[in-house]
Design an enzyme around this catalytic site. Structure first.
Site, PDB file in Angstrom:
ATOM      1  CG  ASP A 129      69.733 -62.840  81.911  1.00 24.90           C
ATOM      2  OD1 ASP A 129      68.652 -63.143  81.376  1.00 24.90           O
ATOM      3  OD2 ASP A 129      69.822 -62.001  82.830  1.00 24.90           O
ATOM      4  NE  ARG A 179      65.091 -62.870  77.864  1.00 26.29           N
ATOM      5  CZ  ARG A 179      65.748 -62.830  79.034  1.00 26.29           C
ATOM      6  NH1 ARG A 179      67.034 -62.574  79.078  1.00 26.29           N
ATOM      7  NH2 ARG A 179      65.090 -63.062  80.154  1.00 26.29           N
TER       8      ARG A 179
HETATM    9  C1  LIG Z   1      63.649 -58.947  78.207  1.00 25.06           C
HETATM   10  C2  LIG Z   1      65.053 -58.653  77.744  1.00 25.06           C
HETATM   11  C3  LIG Z   1      66.086 -59.473  78.169  1.00 25.06           C
HETATM   12  C4  LIG Z   1      67.380 -59.242  77.726  1.00 25.06           C
HETATM   13  N1  LIG Z   1      68.373 -60.128  78.047  1.00 25.06           N
HETATM   14  C5  LIG Z   1      69.597 -59.969  77.531  1.00 25.06           C
HETATM   15  C6  LIG Z   1      70.621 -60.948  77.718  1.00 25.06           C
HETATM   16  O1  LIG Z   1      70.439 -61.983  78.366  1.00 25.06           O
HETATM   17  N2  LIG Z   1      71.835 -60.704  77.160  1.00 25.06           N
HETATM   18  C7  LIG Z   1      72.102 -59.585  76.429  1.00 25.06           C
HETATM   19  O2  LIG Z   1      73.213 -59.439  75.920  1.00 25.06           O
HETATM   20  N3  LIG Z   1      71.149 -58.643  76.256  1.00 25.06           N
HETATM   21  C8  LIG Z   1      69.928 -58.800  76.781  1.00 25.06           C
HETATM   22  N4  LIG Z   1      68.972 -57.842  76.563  1.00 25.06           N
HETATM   23  C9  LIG Z   1      69.354 -56.521  76.012  1.00 25.06           C
HETATM   24  C10 LIG Z   1      69.350 -56.502  74.510  1.00 25.06           C
HETATM   25  O3  LIG Z   1      70.396 -57.305  74.012  1.00 25.06           O
HETATM   26  C11 LIG Z   1      69.529 -55.066  73.970  1.00 25.06           C
HETATM   27  O4  LIG Z   1      70.734 -54.545  74.436  1.00 25.06           O
HETATM   28  C12 LIG Z   1      68.423 -54.124  74.360  1.00 25.06           C
HETATM   29  O5  LIG Z   1      67.171 -54.762  74.413  1.00 25.06           O
HETATM   30  C13 LIG Z   1      68.310 -52.991  73.347  1.00 25.06           C
HETATM   31  O6  LIG Z   1      68.011 -53.514  72.083  1.00 25.06           O
HETATM   32  P1  LIG Z   1      66.607 -53.317  71.337  1.00 25.06           P
HETATM   33  O7  LIG Z   1      66.248 -54.608  70.729  1.00 25.06           O
HETATM   34  O8  LIG Z   1      65.614 -52.766  72.272  1.00 25.06           O
HETATM   35  O9  LIG Z   1      66.909 -52.358  70.131  1.00 25.06           O
HETATM   36  P2  LIG Z   1      67.693 -50.987  69.965  1.00 25.06           P
HETATM   37  O10 LIG Z   1      67.948 -50.842  68.509  1.00 25.06           O
HETATM   38  O11 LIG Z   1      68.855 -50.893  70.898  1.00 25.06           O
HETATM   39  O12 LIG Z   1      66.608 -49.952  70.428  1.00 25.06           O
HETATM   40  C14 LIG Z   1      65.414 -49.739  69.731  1.00 25.06           C
HETATM   41  C15 LIG Z   1      64.588 -48.686  70.439  1.00 25.06           C
HETATM   42  O13 LIG Z   1      64.220 -49.195  71.722  1.00 25.06           O
HETATM   43  C16 LIG Z   1      64.272 -48.177  72.695  1.00 25.06           C
HETATM   44  N5  LIG Z   1      65.326 -48.525  73.685  1.00 25.06           N
HETATM   45  C17 LIG Z   1      66.238 -49.509  73.577  1.00 25.06           C
HETATM   46  N6  LIG Z   1      67.019 -49.547  74.672  1.00 25.06           N
HETATM   47  C18 LIG Z   1      66.614 -48.533  75.444  1.00 25.06           C
HETATM   48  C19 LIG Z   1      67.013 -48.044  76.716  1.00 25.06           C
HETATM   49  N7  LIG Z   1      68.026 -48.584  77.383  1.00 25.06           N
HETATM   50  N8  LIG Z   1      66.355 -46.983  77.243  1.00 25.06           N
HETATM   51  C20 LIG Z   1      65.310 -46.430  76.587  1.00 25.06           C
HETATM   52  N9  LIG Z   1      64.878 -46.846  75.377  1.00 25.06           N
HETATM   53  C21 LIG Z   1      65.509 -47.883  74.822  1.00 25.06           C
HETATM   54  C22 LIG Z   1      64.592 -46.908  71.972  1.00 25.06           C
HETATM   55  O14 LIG Z   1      63.370 -46.311  71.597  1.00 25.06           O
HETATM   56  C23 LIG Z   1      65.340 -47.406  70.755  1.00 25.06           C
HETATM   57  O15 LIG Z   1      65.292 -46.517  69.677  1.00 25.06           O
HETATM   58  C24 LIG Z   1      67.654 -58.092  76.925  1.00 25.06           C
HETATM   59  C25 LIG Z   1      66.621 -57.276  76.509  1.00 25.06           C
HETATM   60  C26 LIG Z   1      65.332 -57.545  76.885  1.00 25.06           C
HETATM   61  C27 LIG Z   1      64.221 -56.675  76.372  1.00 25.06           C
END
Ligand SMILES: Cc1cc2nc3c(=O)[nH]c(=O)nc-3n(C[C@H](O)[C@H](O)[C@H](O)COP(=O)(O)OP(=O)(O)OC[C@H]3O[C@@H](n4cnc5c(N)ncnc54)[C@H](O)[C@@H]3O)c2cc1C
Length: 304
Positions: A129, A179
Site C-alpha cells: 500500500d 494499483r
Molecule cells: C482497493 C483500494 C485500495 C486502496 N489503497 C490505497 C492506498 O494504498 N493508498 C491510498 O492512499 N489510498 C488507497 N485507497 C483509497 C483511495 O485513495 C481513495 O481514498 C478512496 O478509494 C476514495 O476514492 P474514490 O476513487 O473512491 O473516489 P471519491 O471521489 O472519493 O468517491 C467517489 C464515490 O465513491 C463512493 N465512496 C468513496 N469513498 C467512500 C467511502 N469511504 N464510503 C462510502 N462511499 C464512498 C461515494 O459514492 C463517492 O461519491 C484505496 C482504495 C481502494 C478502492
C-alpha cells in the site's frame, strides 16, 4: 472537515477511546471485516463465492518496535499459508510502516522480502500500500529492490500527487504491477492537487498510461466517472477484460461491485481486519460526509 478527520486519524489520544466505544466499533464493522483472521477468511469466502477476488489487509501502521514489526511479518507469512490451504482467490496488502519503516529501512526491507519470497514461491502476490507522501520515495525504493529479486510484489500509485506520472514510468520499466487510486492522506498543496477535479483528471490520464503496458494492474476507485472512463478506454483500445482488474474497498458501493461483476469485469475487494482499525476507519469517514453523519447520528442517544 476532511482535513480535520485526517488529522484526527493520527491522534494517539482519540484512538483508544474510539476503539473501545461500542458505537464506533459497530459503525467500523461496515468497513472492517472483523478483528481476527477468521473474520477476514469468512468474508473472503463469501466474496469469492460472489465472483470477487480479495486482498487481505491486517490493519496496523506506524509500528514503533522491532518485535511488533516482526510479529506482523510472521503473521503475513502464515496468512499466505492459510490462503493456500483454503484455496482462496486472495492476495495480501500491507503497509511498510507496519514492517518497521519508521524504525529502520533495512529491517523493513528484510521483512518485506521474507514475505514476498514466500508469496512468490506460492504463486501469490504482495501489494505494498502507499502511505502519506513522507513515505512515497522509500516505499518505491523498497518495492523496487524486492521486485528485483522476486516477481510477486507491486505497489500503489496515487493520482493526487504531482510526481506520480514519473513514478509510474519508472515502475513500468521494471514490469511492476500497480494499483491506481486517488490517495487517502492529508497532503499539502506543494505535493498534491488540492482540487478534486484535478485529482480526477490526473487519475484518468494515469489510467491511460498504465493499462496499455501489458502488465496486470488494478484500477481502484468507487467513482463511477473513473470506472466509466476505464471501461471506455479498454473498449476503444481492445484491452481484454482479463488484462486488468477493478478494485474496491470492503463494504463500499456494493451495488457497483455487483454491477461490474455482472458485466464480466474482474473485481478485487480489499478486506481490512484486525484490532488496529482506527486510522483506516477515520480515512473512510473523511472520504464521505454521509459516513460521518451516519456515525454521529449513531453516537447521539436515541429519543423516541
Ligand atoms: C482497493 C483500494 C485500495 C486502496 N489503497 C490505497 C492506498 O494504498 N493508498 C491510498 O492512499 N489510498 C488507497 N485507497 C483509497 C483511495 O485513495 C481513495 O481514498 C478512496 O478509494 C476514495 O476514492 P474514490 O476513487 O473512491 O473516489 P471519491 O471521489 O472519493 O468517491 C467517489 C464515490 O465513491 C463512493 N465512496 C468513496 N469513498 C467512500 C467511502 N469511504 N464510503 C462510502 N462511499 C464512498 C461515494 O459514492 C463517492 O461519491 C484505496 C482504495 C481502494 C478502492
Amino acid at each position: 472537515m476532511r482535513t480535520l478527520l485526517l488529522k484526527l486519524s493520527e491522534s494517539k489520544r482519540l484512538a483508544p477511546f474510539m476503539m473501545h466505544n461500542g458505537v464506533s466499533r459497530r459503525v467500523a464493522r461496515r468497513f472492517v471485516a472483523g478483528e481476527t483472521l477468521e473474520d477476514a477468511v469468512e468474508a473472503a469466502r463469501a466474496l469469492n463465492r460472489a465472483g470477487r477476488s480479495v486482498s487481505l489487509d491486517w490493519l496496523g501502521e506506524n509500528v514503533s518496535d522491532e518485535t511488533g514489526a516482526r510479529r506482523f511479518a510472521d503473521g503475513y507469512v502464515a496468512m499466505f499459508d492459510r490462503i493456500a490451504r483454503e484455496k482462496l482467490d486472495a492476495n495480501v496488502s500491507l503497509k511498510l510502516t507496519q514492517l518497521g519503516l519508521d524504525l529502520s529501512e533495512d529491517l523493513c526491507q528484510e521483512l518485506l522480502e521474507r514475505i514476498v519470497e514466500h508469496a512468490t514461491a506460492q504463486g501469490n502476490f504482495v501489494r505494498v500500500d502507499m502511505e502519506g507522501s513522507a513515505y512515497t520515495q522509500r516505499t518505491i525504493n523498497i518495492t523496487k529492490r524486492a521486485r528485483a529479486k522476486y516477481k510477486g510484489v507491486g505497489t500503489v500509485m496515487q493520482s493526487y500527487l504531482y510526481r506520480t506520472a514519473n513514478d509510474i514510468r519508472d515502475l513500468l520499466a521494471l514490469g511492476c504491477r500497480l494499483r491506481l487510486c486517488k490517495g487517502a492522506y492529508k497532503e499539502p498543496p506543494e505535493v498534491a492537487f488540492p482540487e478534486k477535479h484535478d485529482v480526477d483528471a490526473n487519475y484518468v490520464t494515469l489510467m491511460k498510461l498504465i493499462l496499455p503496458s501489458g502488465i496486470y494492474h488494478g484500477i481502484a476507485s468507487h467513482d463511477p466517472a473513473m470506472i466509466d472512463a476505464t471501461k471506455q478506454f479498454v473498449g476503444e483500445n481492445k484491452i481484454g477484460l482479463d488484462q486488468f482488474e477493478f478494485q474496491m474497498l470492503y463494504g463500499i458501493r456494493t451495488d457497483l461491485q455487483e454491477q461490474l461483476v455482472g458485466q464480466g469485469y474482474r473485481l478485487r475487494i480489499y478486506i481490512p481486519f484486525g484490532t488496529d482499525w482506527f486510522p483506516y476507519f477515520m480515512r473512510r469517514l473523511a472520504e464521505r460526509p454521509a459516513n460521518l453523519m451516519f456515525f454521529l447520528r449513531n453516537l447521539l442517544p436515541r429519543s423516541n
